[in-house]
Each structure stands twice: as structure tokens, then as C-alpha cells.
Design a protein around this motif. Structure first.
Motif, mmCIF file in Angstrom:
data_model
loop_
_atom_site.group_PDB
_atom_site.id
_atom_site.type_symbol
_atom_site.label_atom_id
_atom_site.label_comp_id
_atom_site.label_asym_id
_atom_site.label_seq_id
_atom_site.Cartn_x
_atom_site.Cartn_y
_atom_site.Cartn_z
ATOM 1 N N SER A 90 33.219 56.386 74.574
ATOM 2 C CA SER A 90 33.886 56.666 73.074
ATOM 3 C C SER A 90 35.265 55.943 72.990
ATOM 4 O O SER A 90 35.467 55.243 72.006
ATOM 5 N N THR A 91 35.975 55.962 73.965
ATOM 6 C CA THR A 91 37.186 55.199 73.902
ATOM 7 C C THR A 91 37.071 53.523 73.749
ATOM 8 O O THR A 91 37.787 53.078 72.910
ATOM 9 N N THR A 92 35.846 53.031 74.524
ATOM 10 C CA THR A 92 35.395 51.671 74.042
ATOM 11 C C THR A 92 35.087 51.687 72.732
ATOM 12 O O THR A 92 35.453 50.606 72.249
ATOM 13 N N SER A 93 34.102 52.349 72.232
ATOM 14 C CA SER A 93 33.508 52.123 70.968
ATOM 15 C C SER A 93 34.778 52.158 69.808
ATOM 16 O O SER A 93 34.626 51.480 69.052
ATOM 17 N N ILE A 94 35.714 53.327 69.878
ATOM 18 C CA ILE A 94 36.927 53.253 68.735
ATOM 19 C C ILE A 94 37.601 52.053 68.909
ATOM 20 O O ILE A 94 37.901 51.535 67.865
ATOM 21 N N ASN A 95 37.771 51.485 70.047
ATOM 22 C CA ASN A 95 38.891 50.635 70.099
ATOM 23 C C ASN A 95 38.088 49.264 69.962
ATOM 24 O O ASN A 95 38.712 48.098 69.397
ATOM 25 N N LEU A 96 36.814 48.971 70.181
ATOM 26 C CA LEU A 96 36.207 47.930 70.006
ATOM 27 C C LEU A 96 35.999 47.764 68.436
ATOM 28 O O LEU A 96 36.243 46.626 67.793
ATOM 29 N N ALA A 97 35.555 48.655 67.770
ATOM 30 C CA ALA A 97 35.399 48.674 66.196
ATOM 31 C C ALA A 97 36.703 48.730 65.659
ATOM 32 O O ALA A 97 36.840 47.621 64.620
ATOM 33 N N ARG A 98 37.759 49.154 66.144
ATOM 34 C CA ARG A 98 38.965 48.902 65.644
ATOM 35 C C ARG A 98 39.630 47.467 65.565
ATOM 36 O O ARG A 98 40.011 46.657 64.699
ATOM 37 N N GLU A 99 39.147 46.773 66.965
ATOM 38 C CA GLU A 99 39.798 45.337 66.914
ATOM 39 C C GLU A 99 38.716 44.321 66.130
ATOM 40 O O GLU A 99 39.475 43.468 65.665
#
Length: 287
Positions: A17-26
Motif C-alpha cells: 500500500s505504501t508503494t502503491s500510494i507513493n508510486l501513484a503520487r509520483e
């Protein structure tokens, strides 16, 4: 070029989830229109972005995917304060997974009814946060995206989780459609890698396998010869610090219901998520 990607591993608690959120944000920070889909029954991405009430909404993804669909996906999609849109998880999504087993083309519904209608028209990129268990939701995510990002924490069972994901999820899927691993992402690393600790064991195991090493982003890669040089005492340079390193700002950003970029623009790990976004844009690691 538009692209959909699943953040996936058949193991819980490894940073999906942390990776998903920050990947989408970047991806959004790089100027793209991005939809983040939460398929995890735990709903960590949904609640992590501050949509706790929506997790218990009467309307949910089953109203889009099942035969008696009453909603268009756009009726469920939420606008966030972080330049990304969210299709949230719901506390009844496990029942949706069960119901998908009884419908025609039950593994193709996410692609047919959500990703294909929106990708390329409404959104440049779709990022899917996947469940930790094998099932119809993961099958839907893989078929809809056909691209994978695999995050891994240096903890017991991490490598076996990767092996299980390859044998139980990726290899069976590849019998039916193309499925590309874009990146294997070591994350939440804390140890020095000159000591025989979990971080070294994870990084050394990953870079020693050529088919995996080529998928490790530059921020997580260490040449295998480094370990020989460390062990024989010939390494005389600074120690590399591979992977996304543990930072209190990353944990705090989730507690404050926002991506890292919106919580702390000075965090040095943002450059890692930026490279991961670049890999999704280009479709490969550029070493």
C-alpha cells in the motif's frame, strides 16, 4: 504511453500500500493523470489516504464488476487532495471476490469494466494495490494491468513470498497472457549491508539472480562483486545504501493520511519513488 500496473506480492505487510500510494503520487507529480485502485480487502490504501468512511460505503466495486452492475466506475471514483483519483476498497470486497468466481469471464471484469474504458482516455496510468492472497481479485488485477511491481521488505519469508508469487501467480498467468515484471523493489531497509543482517541477505540474494537483478531499480541495486570485496577487506569506498530506506517521515505520512511528497518534500527517499515512477513510464529499468 498509457500503462496499468499492479503492486503485488503473495505476502502481507511488505509495503504494497505504501508503494502503491507513493508510486501513484509520483506519477501524478510527473504530470500524469493517475487512478489508484485499492483491491486489498484490508483497505490500507483507502484508509491511508483518509477515506475511512468510504471503506464502509453501501456502494462498492461489486456494483461495477458483477452481472447485476448498477454503477459506472466513475460513480465510485474519489478525488483526493494529492493529484490522484482513488477507486476505494470496501469492507465487502471479499464477498465480491467470492461472487466473481461464479460469473462468466470473472477474471476479466476489472479490465473490461474499469481499466479499458478509462486508461488512455481519462487516465494516463492506473496503479492497482493487490491483495496478499491468491484469488479472483489478484487474477483480475494481473489481467487488467499485465505489468507488475513487486515490493519486498527484508524480513523472514520475503524471498519465499517472491518465489510463491512467481510459481502460483505469475507463471500460471503467463500461460494465458503476457505479464511483465517492471520492478522488484527492496523497501523499508534499515541495516548496513556490510553486516550479515536481513538487509544484506535480501539484497545479495536478489542481485545474485540475473533474471531478478535486471528488474531492481538503480536505487536498490548493488553489484554482486561488492559483497566479495567487503568480505575480503578490499572495499575502501563508502558503503552503498541500497533500496528505499526506512524513514520516520514515510510512516508518519501514512498516519497523516497523505503520500510522502505531500507530507515531507525534503525526504531523501522521494527520489526512489520518482525513479520507480520513471520505470513505470518507460516500462523498464534503465541501468
Amino acid at each position: 504511453m498509457s500503462r496499468a500496473v499492479s503492486v503485488c506480492l503473495l505476502k502481507g505487510g511488505i509495503g504494497k500500500s505504501t508503494t502503491s500510494i507513493n508510486l501513484a503520487r509520483e506519477l501524478a507529480h510527473r504530470g500524469n493523470d493517475v487512478l489508484l485502485i485499492d483491491l486489498d480487502p484490508n483497505g490500507h490504501t483507502t484508509t491511508g489516504l483518509g477515506f475511512g468512511e468510504e471503506f464502509y460505503s453501501d456502494a462498492h466495486l461489486g456494483d461495477v464488476l458483477l452481472d447485476d452492475a448498477e454503477l459506472e466506475p466513475t460513480e465510485l471514483i474519489l478525488e483526493t487532495d494529492f493529484e490522484i483519483d482513488l477507486l476505494p476498497a470496501n469492507d465487502r470486497i471479499e464477498q465480491v471476490e467470492s461472487d466473481l468466481g461464479g460469473v462468466m469471464m470473472g477474471s476479466a471484469r476489472l479490465k473490461q469494466r474499469v481499466v479499458d474504458p478509462l486508461l488512455g482516455d481519462e487516465y494516463d496510468y492506473v496503479v492497482v494495490d493487490c491483495p496478499a492472497a491468491r484469488g479472483k481479485l489478484n487474477d483480475n488485477a494481473l489481467y487488467a494491468t499485465q505489468n507488475l511491481v513487486l515490493p519486498m521488505r527484508p524480513e523472514s519469508g520475503a524471498l519465499s513470498g517472491l518465489e510463491k508469487t512467481v510459481k502460483r501467480l505469475i507463471q500460471p498467468a503467463r500461460e494465458h497472457f503476457d505479464l511483465e515484471i517492471l520492478a522488484v523493489v527492496p523497501t523499508d531497509l534499515r541495516d548496513r549491508i556490510d553486516h550479515e543482517r536481513p538487509t544484506r541477505r535480501l539484497i545479495e540474494a536478489l542481485v545474485s539472480k540475473p533474471n531478478i537483478a535486471s528488474k531492481i531499480p538503480n536505487f536498490g541495486y548493488v553489484d554482486p562483486s561488492f559483497f566479495e570485496a567487503i568480505d575480503d577487506g578490499s572495499w575502501d569506498d563508502d558503503l552503498p545504501k541500497p533500496g528505499i530506506r526506512h524513514r520516520s517521515a514515510i510512516d508518519a505520512s501514512i498516519r497523516e493520511h497523505m503520500p510522502l511528497r505531500d507530507y515531507d518534500t525534503s525526504c531523501d527517499q522521494l527520489e526512489c519513488y520518482d525513479e520507480l515512477a520513471q520505470i513505470v513510464e518507460t516500462g523498464e529499468v534503465d541501468r
